[in-house]
Structure formats: structure tokens, C-alpha cells
Motif scaffolding. Structure first.
Motif, PDB file in Angstrom:
ATOM      1  N   LYS A  62      -2.745   8.916  12.001  1.00 34.81           N
ATOM      2  CA  LYS A  62      -2.019   8.001  11.127  1.00 34.81           C
ATOM      3  C   LYS A  62      -0.521   7.953  11.438  1.00 34.81           C
ATOM      4  CE  LYS A  62      -1.047   7.173   6.203  1.00 34.81           C
ATOM      5  NZ  LYS A  62      -1.316   7.637   4.806  1.00 34.81           N
TER       6      LYS A  62
ATOM      7  N   GLY B 195      -9.874   7.151  12.734  1.00 34.92           N
ATOM      8  CA  GLY B 195      -9.817   5.786  12.224  1.00 34.92           C
ATOM      9  C   GLY B 195     -10.845   4.848  12.822  1.00 34.92           C
TER      10      GLY B 195
ATOM     11  N   GLU C  66      -6.787  13.516  11.067  1.00 33.36           N
ATOM     12  CA  GLU C  66      -6.577  12.273  10.306  1.00 33.36           C
ATOM     13  C   GLU C  66      -5.086  11.949  10.168  1.00 33.36           C
ATOM     14  OE1 GLU C  66      -6.890  11.456   5.613  1.00 33.36           O
ATOM     15  OE2 GLU C  66      -8.764  12.142   6.523  1.00 33.36           O
TER      16      GLU C  66
END
Length: 382
Positions: free
Chosen positions: A225, A307, A221
């Protein structure tokens, strides 16, 4: 049964390298061997660490003769430098190549029966802990500062050996994103994709467990990002995010193993001197497609961490979306997409395949593989 091994102490945050002196003084060490490489010496990163040592009047000698894929000679030369310095601890400042070399130096110093280095391959039966190592990573990918693994090239055999030893883990990790700020974009990209490979392979490996899964999914994650921004302009928020993400990924995979992305990347580095992160990044989506049927549920988790909105998608569609998201990230940070682009000769595939099959990481792959499977994957990558 699961076992988890982590650093004794770790520091994170901008400028945290100042804690280096405090740790050395508190532990009563007398003289260090500062292990790094010539590139870091030339670009000024090493100077930042030396200032901390010099301001605290800490005595040290410096060893910087390390290749990007470190060799047995590098390790033996480093051990000679350690002995000449009459040091009692090591400060490793660099990426995986530097920290891996420091681990080999530290282990062989206290276990001289393994000074040939080759006998450390696999899970070595060392008796004594490494000399104390304080590791300051300068790349946002390898997590060598928190792992029990190190990889060394046997030059005369054109192969890498993977050494796994709980006794080699650095006692202190100092993860200061400021030491990573001078990296060129291509290095941020390749080491960042290396961290993503660690996280994904650590998440789907046969040895994965609840604790490692927690680390790996968070690392995926964070990399999704922050990696694009870190490559684009090296801004402090994204670089800090990547410095932490790669460490988190390392906390997991060090304890549960990896898979055939690493098995296939290792000989590319050993034979053709390809940077490890580039090799991993190029192979990752191809191997993910091969492994999909063995871990489709986890691929859905990977898609979400990357995402991707998987609402309304079947498991198969979500899994394919995970692979596509990984491939797109690699493209966005300018990773080569074929072996041809990095000048790997097609006639080299048979040897690459044999070495990959025999690599220590192969057993952790979620799907069992044959020599023909690996050859086919290399041809797809070509």
C-alpha cells in the motif's frame, strides 16, 4: 514450541524521538555513545537527535565510522570508542548497518571473550546481556531495532556472518518517520523491498507460526500500500506507513527466521558491497518462483495482501500472481532486475553459491536446496 522476543519498550509516530531523553533520564543512565554514520551526520538527521539530547543536558560521545556493510573493524573501533567515552549505554541512530554495529559493540563489551566478533557467528553462547541500546531507525526496511539478529562482514574472507542472540535486542525502539524523510528515493526503495523480503520470507519459512504469520501478512499488505508513494514523494502518510510496516515485519522474522533470498543476498554484500536491500529485492521474485511448490497456499495469501484479486483463479494462478505482484512492485520503485545491471561478474557465481549455501538463513527456507539449485538461481538472476 514457539518463542517470541520483542523490545521492552517501543515508540511510534511523527516526532516521537522526543521520548529519547525521557527514557534515558528515567533509566538513570549517565553517559551515552551515539553510534551513527557520516552520511546521517552530513544530511542533518543526526542533528535532530542530538538536539533532543542537548536540550536535556544528556552527556554523550559520537562514533560515526561505519560502512554500509559493517565490518569487524567497525565493531572493534566502536567498542574502543565506547570504552574511551566511559559510557553506560548506546544510542544507535541509523539503518541496519548502524544498529547491527551497535549490537556487536554492546554484546562484546559485556562478553569480552567474543571480542574477535567472528566467534559470534550463528547462535553464540553469550552469558551477559548487551549494554543497553536505544535504537532510532532511519530507514524503512531493516527492523534491526526489534530483532535479535545482526550481520557483520569479515573483510579478509569476503563473507558476512549472521549473529543470532536474544541478548542483543535493543531495550527501546523509537520509530520516528521524520528521521526517514531525508532518505533519497533509491534508499527508500531498497530498504522498503528489504522489509517486504523479511515479511515474505518470514511468512513462508519453516519456523513460521500463527503469531509470526499475523505480523508478516499485515506487513506485506502495508508495504504494498505505501512503498510506491513513499518512493515517489516521501509524503508523511506513506513514510509513516513504511516505518511501521518494516517494524511489524521485524517482529515476525526475528522470531522465526528467513530463507535463501537472504542467504544469496549476504555474499553479494560481502564480496561486491551491494546494498542489502537491492540484493534482496532483485532475488526475491526469482526465489519465490523456486519455492512456490512448497508453500502454494501461503502464496495465495501473499497475492491477496499485495492487492491482487484472486477470485476465479486456481491456486497455481494465484501463486504466480503473487510473484508477479512482487516483481512489479520492484520494477515500479526502480530496483535493478539482473545481477548484470549491478556489475556482478558471472565468474563470481561459484563462490557466491558456496557462501549462500553455508549461510545461517538457508536452513529456514521452505524448500530444501542444493549447491546446484543456488547456482541455477544466481544464473537466472544474472
Amino acid at each position: 514450541m514457539a518463542r517470541f522476543i520483542l523490545n521492552e519498550t517501543s515508540y511510534f509516530g511523527k516526532g516521537c524521538r522526543v521520548e529519547l531523553a525521557n527514557e534515558i533520564l528515567a533509566r538513570g543512565y549517565k553517559k551515552g555513545l551515539l553510534v551513527s554514520d557520516n552520511i546521517l551526520a552530513e544530511c542533518g538527521v543526526l542533528t535532530k537527535v542530538k538536539k533532543v539530547l542537548d536540550d536535556a543536558n544528556i552527556s554523550y560521545d559520537t562514533f560515526t565510522e561505519i560502512k554500509q556493510n559493517p565490518t569487524i573493524k567497525n565493531c572493534k573501533d566502536g567498542l574502543a570508542a565506547y570504552n574511551k567515552a566511559e559510557a553506560d549505554f548506546i544510542i544507535a541512530v541509523g539503518g541496519g548497518s548502524v544498529i547491527d554495529t551497535a549490537k556487536a559493540i554492546g554484546i562484546t563489551k559485556n562478553n569480552p571473550e567474543f571480542e574477535d566478533i567472528k566467534s559470534l557467528e550463528g547462535v553464540a553462547n553469550t552469558k551477559n546481556k548487551s549494554v543497553p541500546i536505544i535504537a532510532l531507525p532511519t530507514t524503512c526496511g531493516t527492523a534491526a531495532e526489534v530483532t535479535i539478529n545482526y550481520v557483520i562482514t569479515v573483510e579478509e574472507e569476503n563473507r558476512k556472518i549472521v549473529c543470532v542472540d536474544p541478548k542483543d535486542i535493543p531495550i527501546v525502539a523509537i520509530v520516528d518517520a521524520e528521521l526517514m524523510m531525508t532518505l533519497p528515493p533509491r534508499t527508500i526503495a531498497s530498504t522498503g523491498m528489504d522489509a517486504l523480503t523479511h515479511a515474505i520470507e518470514g511468512y513462508i519459512t519453516k519456523g513460521a507460526n500463527t503469531i509470526s504469520d499475523m505480523f508478516e501478512i499485515k506487513a506485506i499488505e502495508m508495504i504494498a500500500k505505501h512503498l510506491r508513494g513513499a518512493v515517489k514523494d516521501q509524503n508523511s502518510i506513506d513514510m509513516e506507513g513504511m516505518s511501521l510496516a518494516q517494524y511489524i515485519a521485524g517482529m515476525g522474522f526475528s522470531n522465526v527466521g528467513l530463507g535463501i533470498v537472504h542467504s544469496m543476498a549476504h555474499p553479494l554484500g560481502a564480496i561486491y558491497d551491494i546494498p542489502h536491500g537491492v540484493a534482496n529485492a532483485l532475488l526475491l521474485p526469482i526465489v519465490m518462483e523456486f519455492n512456490m511448490s512448497a508453500c502454494i497456499e501461503k502464496y495465495c495469501d501473499i497475492a491477496k495482501a499485495m492487492g491482487v484479486d484472486i477470485n476465479g483463479l486456481s491456486k497455481e494462478e494465484a501463486a504466480k500472481a503473487a510473484v508477479n505482484a512482487v516483481r512489479q512492485l520492484a520494477i515500479d520503485v526502480s530496483i535493478p532486475q539482473t545481477l548484470r545491471e549491478i556489475n556482478i561478474p558471472k565468474e563470481g557465481i561459484p563462490k557466491l553459491s558456496i557462501d549462500a549455501l553455508n549461510d545461517v538463513c538457508t536452513g529456514g527456507n521452505p524448500k530444501d536446496v542444493t549447491l546446484e539449485d543456488i547456482k541455477k538461481l544466481y544464473h537466472i538472476a544474472y
